[in-house]
Design a protein around this motif. Structure first.
Motif, PDB file in Angstrom:
ATOM      1  N   LEU A 229      37.571  35.624  53.285  1.00  0.00           N
ATOM      2  CA  LEU A 229      37.891  36.886  52.977  1.00  0.00           C
ATOM      3  C   LEU A 229      39.284  36.822  51.871  1.00  0.00           C
ATOM      4  O   LEU A 229      39.960  36.000  51.986  1.00  0.00           O
ATOM      5  N   TYR A 230      39.089  37.696  50.732  1.00  0.00           N
ATOM      6  CA  TYR A 230      40.141  37.450  49.586  1.00  0.00           C
ATOM      7  C   TYR A 230      40.663  38.698  49.361  1.00  0.00           C
ATOM      8  O   TYR A 230      40.123  39.857  49.587  1.00  0.00           O
ATOM      9  N   ALA A 231      41.974  38.461  48.812  1.00  0.00           N
ATOM     10  CA  ALA A 231      42.601  39.930  48.335  1.00  0.00           C
ATOM     11  C   ALA A 231      43.382  39.211  47.101  1.00  0.00           C
ATOM     12  O   ALA A 231      43.740  38.079  46.896  1.00  0.00           O
ATOM     13  N   SER A 232      44.004  40.071  46.133  1.00  0.00           N
ATOM     14  CA  SER A 232      44.777  39.742  45.056  1.00  0.00           C
ATOM     15  C   SER A 232      46.045  39.622  45.482  1.00  0.00           C
ATOM     16  O   SER A 232      46.486  40.054  46.725  1.00  0.00           O
ATOM     17  N   ARG A 233      46.933  38.687  44.712  1.00  0.00           N
ATOM     18  CA  ARG A 233      48.329  38.600  45.162  1.00  0.00           C
ATOM     19  C   ARG A 233      49.029  40.069  44.986  1.00  0.00           C
ATOM     20  O   ARG A 233      49.820  40.267  45.935  1.00  0.00           O
ATOM     21  N   ARG A 234      48.545  40.907  44.208  1.00  0.00           N
ATOM     22  CA  ARG A 234      49.487  42.260  44.001  1.00  0.00           C
ATOM     23  C   ARG A 234      49.005  43.088  45.267  1.00  0.00           C
ATOM     24  O   ARG A 234      49.904  43.895  45.639  1.00  0.00           O
ATOM     25  N   TYR A 235      47.513  43.040  45.715  1.00  0.00           N
ATOM     26  CA  TYR A 235      47.505  43.636  46.944  1.00  0.00           C
ATOM     27  C   TYR A 235      48.200  43.242  48.103  1.00  0.00           C
ATOM     28  O   TYR A 235      49.003  44.161  48.678  1.00  0.00           O
ATOM     29  N   LEU A 236      48.232  41.741  48.098  1.00  0.00           N
ATOM     30  CA  LEU A 236      49.119  41.505  49.444  1.00  0.00           C
ATOM     31  C   LEU A 236      50.545  41.632  49.537  1.00  0.00           C
ATOM     32  O   LEU A 236      51.173  41.857  50.443  1.00  0.00           O
TER      33      LEU A 236
ATOM     34  N   VAL B 147      37.830  43.480  43.865  1.00  0.00           N
ATOM     35  CA  VAL B 147      39.211  42.731  44.615  1.00  0.00           C
ATOM     36  C   VAL B 147      40.162  42.374  43.458  1.00  0.00           C
ATOM     37  O   VAL B 147      41.271  42.417  43.662  1.00  0.00           O
ATOM     38  N   ARG B 148      39.832  41.955  42.455  1.00  0.00           N
ATOM     39  CA  ARG B 148      40.736  41.485  41.215  1.00  0.00           C
ATOM     40  C   ARG B 148      41.738  42.565  40.874  1.00  0.00           C
ATOM     41  O   ARG B 148      42.670  42.363  40.331  1.00  0.00           O
ATOM     42  N   GLU B 149      41.155  43.875  41.041  1.00  0.00           N
ATOM     43  CA  GLU B 149      41.810  44.964  40.573  1.00  0.00           C
ATOM     44  C   GLU B 149      43.142  45.261  41.522  1.00  0.00           C
ATOM     45  O   GLU B 149      43.951  46.189  41.395  1.00  0.00           O
ATOM     46  N   GLY B 150      43.148  44.454  42.791  1.00  0.00           N
ATOM     47  CA  GLY B 150      44.098  44.855  43.413  1.00  0.00           C
ATOM     48  C   GLY B 150      44.114  46.216  44.384  1.00  0.00           C
ATOM     49  O   GLY B 150      45.025  46.686  44.816  1.00  0.00           O
ATOM     50  N   ARG B 151      42.836  46.666  44.778  1.00  0.00           N
ATOM     51  CA  ARG B 151      42.798  47.688  45.588  1.00  0.00           C
ATOM     52  C   ARG B 151      42.216  47.595  47.071  1.00  0.00           C
ATOM     53  O   ARG B 151      41.998  48.666  47.763  1.00  0.00           O
ATOM     54  N   GLY B 152      41.890  46.329  47.343  1.00  0.00           N
ATOM     55  CA  GLY B 152      41.307  46.075  48.697  1.00  0.00           C
ATOM     56  C   GLY B 152      40.758  44.614  48.874  1.00  0.00           C
ATOM     57  O   GLY B 152      41.239  43.686  48.056  1.00  0.00           O
ATOM     58  N   LEU B 153      40.016  44.320  49.990  1.00  0.00           N
ATOM     59  CA  LEU B 153      39.520  43.090  50.216  1.00  0.00           C
ATOM     60  C   LEU B 153      38.412  42.991  50.414  1.00  0.00           C
ATOM     61  O   LEU B 153      37.368  43.978  50.311  1.00  0.00           O
TER      62      LEU B 153
ATOM     63  N   GLU C 104      44.311  34.929  40.477  1.00  0.00           N
ATOM     64  CA  GLU C 104      44.819  36.095  41.399  1.00  0.00           C
ATOM     65  C   GLU C 104      44.318  36.227  42.753  1.00  0.00           C
ATOM     66  O   GLU C 104      45.035  37.030  43.338  1.00  0.00           O
ATOM     67  N   LEU C 105      43.432  35.795  43.179  1.00  0.00           N
ATOM     68  CA  LEU C 105      42.625  35.906  44.373  1.00  0.00           C
ATOM     69  C   LEU C 105      43.346  34.749  45.406  1.00  0.00           C
ATOM     70  O   LEU C 105      43.382  33.677  45.156  1.00  0.00           O
ATOM     71  N   MET C 106      43.518  35.338  46.561  1.00  0.00           N
ATOM     72  CA  MET C 106      43.908  34.486  47.571  1.00  0.00           C
ATOM     73  C   MET C 106      43.163  34.555  48.915  1.00  0.00           C
ATOM     74  O   MET C 106      42.857  35.700  49.131  1.00  0.00           O
TER      75      MET C 106
END
Length: 309
Positions: free
Chosen positions: A169-176, A232-238, A251-253
């Motif tokens: 499961l991944y999310a962007s740093r901005r999202y987190l 996901v890279r846009e930082g709006r979800g996982l 960018e993805l974590m």
């Protein structure tokens, strides 16, 4: 009809129409007039005393007799190619074209970069990479070999496990940084996900989101894992992504990497007669070589991308 009376050029034309499922498309590929193709098809049907195609608005559909003829002509085609390779065996230069079918993420993010090196190694081989979000139909000659997420069940195919690969499961740093922390799986219900269009998922191996976060909102669904990656890279979800894809974006974590750890398998397959062609064997062996070199990347372990020259 005696074999010596059959026009072999018409059989080659029949093969092209059967594969294109369209006389017009076959004419374009062969560089002929549409009227010439249809006239020669009618002549072949008259010579054989059997209707080979049903002409429908959607294209040319093989009849029962057409399917029987297709089997014979494809065996003839493969035999002639093998004869050519055998007679030309003194030459070490492999030539011709090979069509490789692959799933979208693996084809776009892993195979395409490596295939550029294969083409440098074998400059006389033309590779056609067919990337689709579905299974490649080898029995219908859509490709010479294919990489799929399930072991093929078709008869007459050579099949082998290519490699295991891991998804997380991944999310962007901005999202987190801008959303509530995710410390355990029950926290996922408060977050948005991107996933597949459920009724259009082509394999049960891809139905993992419902098991991870069944009640989480999913505002965007797509048949494309590449679309999910970019969302996901846009930082709006996982989203659940293959590790080899996510590793290409700083960018993805990974999120809850120890709890959400999915292992899947890529299988490589080819029709038995095509597998024996030297150029197909060369690509088959090259793919096994590059996945072996990049096993850590595919399994989400530390390790850099390694190209094979």
């Amino acid at each position: 009809m005696p074999a010596e009376q059959i026009n072999w050029d018409n059989l080659r034309l029949f093969l092209s129409v059967a594969r294109a499922q369209s006389a017009q498309e076959a004419a374009r590929r062969l560089g002929l007039d549409h009227s010439t193709v249809t006239r020669r098809l009618h002549r072949l049907e008259k010579e054989l005393g059997a209707q080979l195609f049903e002409r429908t608005p959607a294209g040319h559909v093989l009849t029962t007799a057409g399917h029987r003829l297709l089997e014979h002509v494809e065996r003839m085609e493969s035999s002639m190619v093998l004869v050519g390779e055998d007679i030309g065996g003194d030459s070490h230069t492999l030539t011709g074209h090979v069509r490789l079918g692959a799933t979208e993420g693996f084809g776009s993010f892993f195979l395409a970069p490596h295939l550029s090196h294969f083409c440098e190694r074998h400059p006389a081989i033309q590779v056609e990479l067919l990337i689709v979000p579905r299974f490649i139909n080898l029995s219908q000659r859509e490709a010479d070999l294919a990489v799929n997420v399930e072991r093929p069940q078709g008869n007459g195919q050579v099949c082998s496990r290519l490699t295991d690969y891991r998804l997380r499961l991944y999310a962007s740093r901005r999202y987190l940084d801008s959303h509530p922390p995710i410390l355990q799986t029950r926290d996922l219900g408060a977050h948005r996900f991107f996933g597949y269009v459920e009724e259009l998922v082509f394999s049960p191996a891809l139905r993992y989101l419902a098991a991870i976060a069944p009640d989480a909102p999913t505002p965007l669904r797509s048949t494309s894992v590449v679309a999910q990656y970019h969302a996901v890279r846009e930082g709006r979800g996982l989203a659940v992504l293959p590790c080899f894809m996510a590793a290409q974006s700083e960018e993805l974590m990974p999120v809850l990497a120890h709890e959400i750890d999915l292992l899947r398998t890529f299988w490589i397959a080819a029709p038995g007669d095509r597998r024996e062609l030297a150029r197909v064997r060369a690509l088959w062996d090259y793919l096994r070589e590059v996945v072996a070199c990049n096993r850590p990347l595919l399994l989400g372990e530390p390790g850099a991308w390694r190209s094979v020259q």
